[in-house]
Enzyme design. Structure first.
Site, PDB file in Angstrom:
ATOM      1  N   PRO A 351      45.409  51.582 102.905  1.00  0.00           N
ATOM      2  CA  PRO A 351      44.117  51.882 103.528  1.00  0.00           C
ATOM      3  C   PRO A 351      43.154  50.697 103.629  1.00  0.00           C
ATOM      4  CG  PRO A 351      44.091  52.567 101.243  1.00  0.00           C
ATOM      5  CD  PRO A 351      45.471  52.033 101.508  1.00  0.00           C
ATOM      6  N   THR A 352      43.462  49.573 102.955  1.00  0.00           N
ATOM      7  CA  THR A 352      42.471  48.488 102.901  1.00  0.00           C
ATOM      8  C   THR A 352      42.447  47.682 104.197  1.00  0.00           C
ATOM      9  OG1 THR A 352      43.988  46.810 102.055  1.00  0.00           O
ATOM     10  CG2 THR A 352      42.962  48.250 100.426  1.00  0.00           C
ATOM     11  N   CYS A 353      41.477  46.769 104.289  1.00  0.00           N
ATOM     12  CA  CYS A 353      41.310  45.962 105.502  1.00  0.00           C
ATOM     13  C   CYS A 353      42.154  44.693 105.481  1.00  0.00           C
ATOM     14  CB  CYS A 353      39.843  45.595 105.690  1.00  0.00           C
ATOM     15  SG  CYS A 353      38.890  46.993 106.247  1.00  0.00           S
ATOM     16  N   ASP A 354      43.165  44.630 104.619  1.00  0.00           N
ATOM     17  CA  ASP A 354      43.985  43.436 104.506  1.00  0.00           C
ATOM     18  C   ASP A 354      45.371  43.716 105.098  1.00  0.00           C
ATOM     19  OD1 ASP A 354      45.369  41.223 103.775  1.00  0.00           O
ATOM     20  OD2 ASP A 354      44.933  41.385 101.639  1.00  0.00           O
TER      21      ASP A 354
END
Ligand SMILES: *Cc1c(COP(=O)(O)O)cnc(C)c1O
Length: 403
Positions: A351-354
């Site tokens: 789910p992260t932006c990475d």
């Protein structure tokens, strides 16, 4: 319809025949019920499975005392479950030590033993000075592998009993440990002699063949090295070295190629009998083996897209959390769907932006909808543990300056 059911069951049997522990329909239904009740992501621990693993290990190595390596999964309820079965523990930090010690403290007086060695080995060869000072009053059993550590122990934990960890082949293990820990076998006898010279007592020898060790020759060579060192050190120091700690590494059947525990233990039992006197106390420190197949993860699809013609799913757990083992443990966890349907190769992201937060680019999944649940099985070791305070070591404290 009935025919279809038959076919499915047949497939399931086939699936199990590879020896890889897969969840059955009942277990999958339970996971979905739990996820609906508790929300997602959830990490589900099956304590009966842990008890089964403990008993299996004990059955195959009846003369070995089990010291569960807490770092594989340090959930306090897991420690309690194993403690109640009579298990002992391998810890590597003061928080891990206290986690186990709490269970010792809570025992009824009549069952409690003052001798902490029966329950805990502190098996990190490198210990901070404040940890040594805190440990000393427990007269602990600790490992070491170099002369600097020996001097530290002499000054700060002189009441400890010592176990020398030696460096052994880790060839082919999923996680290699020999580059970081273990005295060279050629130095071992000198280090033992030096410890006795300092007035310390060396109680035993330990090794670790690397985690998820599928090349059983590592164990065989480690046992031979240990036997030679013990014999020579006993002659030289005139002292009995009575503990042999064969470490962890016992492999989990993540895939069909991994040989069964029995294949390994048959050889181990034979070699131990051949190389060591019957009064040698044999310890093992299984971590992964006790917990890997006892835990499952359920997550939810929170987004989907098509990129370069490939289906991409975004779920609410990832590489920074429960799937962290894919980085630190070099283990892969297939993402599986509860839903049936024709499968296609898809990507699954956390789910992260990475962009690093990519769980897999090659999942075989049916078409999923937003809100669908997915799961991963056999994810109990080095997963939840490595996403937080791994091994009990806390992250750096945040200090603010404002100028
Ligand atoms: C990590 C570790 C273990 C557990 O290893 P597994 O491969 O999970 O069985 C045992 N002993 C020591 C010293 C360890 O560092």
């Amino acid at each position: 319809m009935a025919k279809e059911e038959e076919a499915k069951r047949g497939m399931k049997r086939e699936g199990q025949a590879d020896g890889v522990p897969h969840l059955d329909k009942e277990q999958k239904d339970l996971l979905q019920d739990l996820a609906r009740r508790e929300g997602t992501p959830i990490f589900v621990i099956d304590h009966e499975k842990i008890r089964e693993n403990y008993r299996e290990f004990k059955d195959h190595l009846p003369n070995v005392q089990i010291y569960y390596a807490v770092k594989a999964n340090s959930n306090p309820r897991i420690v309690k479950t194993l403690f109640d079965l009579g298990c002992s523990f391998d810890v590597a930090s003061m928080p891990e030590f206290m986690l186990v010690h709490e269970n010792i403290r809570n025992m009824p007086d009549k069952e409690r033993q003052d001798w902490i060695w029966d329950k805990i080995i502190y098996a990190n060869t490198i210990k901070p000075i404040d940890t040594l000072e805190a440990l000393d009053k427990y007269k602990p059993l600790v490992t070491f592998d170099n002369i600097e550590e020996l001097r530290k122990i002499k000054l700060h934990a002189p009441n400890a009993g010592l176990v020398l960890r030696i460096r052994v082949p880790n060839t082919g293990s999923m996680v290699e440990l020999s580059s970081k820990f273990g005295a060279h076998p050629g130095e071992a006898v000198d280090l033992i002699a030096e410890a006795f010279n300092l007035g310390l007592i060396v109680e035993g020898l330990s090794f670790h063949v690397g985690s998820q060790c599928t090349n059983f020759e590592n164990y065989i060579q480690a046992l031979q090295l240990s036997a030679n060192i013990i014999k020579e050190a006993e002659t030289r120091a005139g002292q009995r070295i009575k503990i042999l700690d064969i470490g962890g590494g016992f492999p989990v059947k993540y895939n069909p190629e991994v040989k069964s525990l029995r294949t390994l233990t048959r050889r181990l039992n034979g070699e131990i009998k051949r190389l060591f006197t019957p009064d040698t106390e044999i310890l093992a420190e299984p971590g992964r083996f006790m917990v890997a197949n006892a835990c499952s993860l359920v997550a939810k699809v929170i987004g989907k897209a098509v990129r370069d013609g490939k289906k991409c799913y975004y779920i609410n757990d990832g590489i920074y959390h429960t799937y962290s083992g894919q980085i630190f443990d070099h283990c892969t966890y297939p993402v599986l769907a509860f839903r049936e349907g024709e499968k296609q190769i898809s990507a699954v992201f956390g789910p992260t932006c990475d962009a690093f937060d990519t769980i897999t680019l090659g999942a075989e999944l049916p078409e999923l909808e937003i809100g669908d649940l997915v799961y991963s099985e056999n994810i109990g070791a080095y997963s939840h543990a490595s996403s937080t305070c791994f091994n009990g070591f806390p992250p750096a404290k945040v200090v603010h300056i404002n100028r």
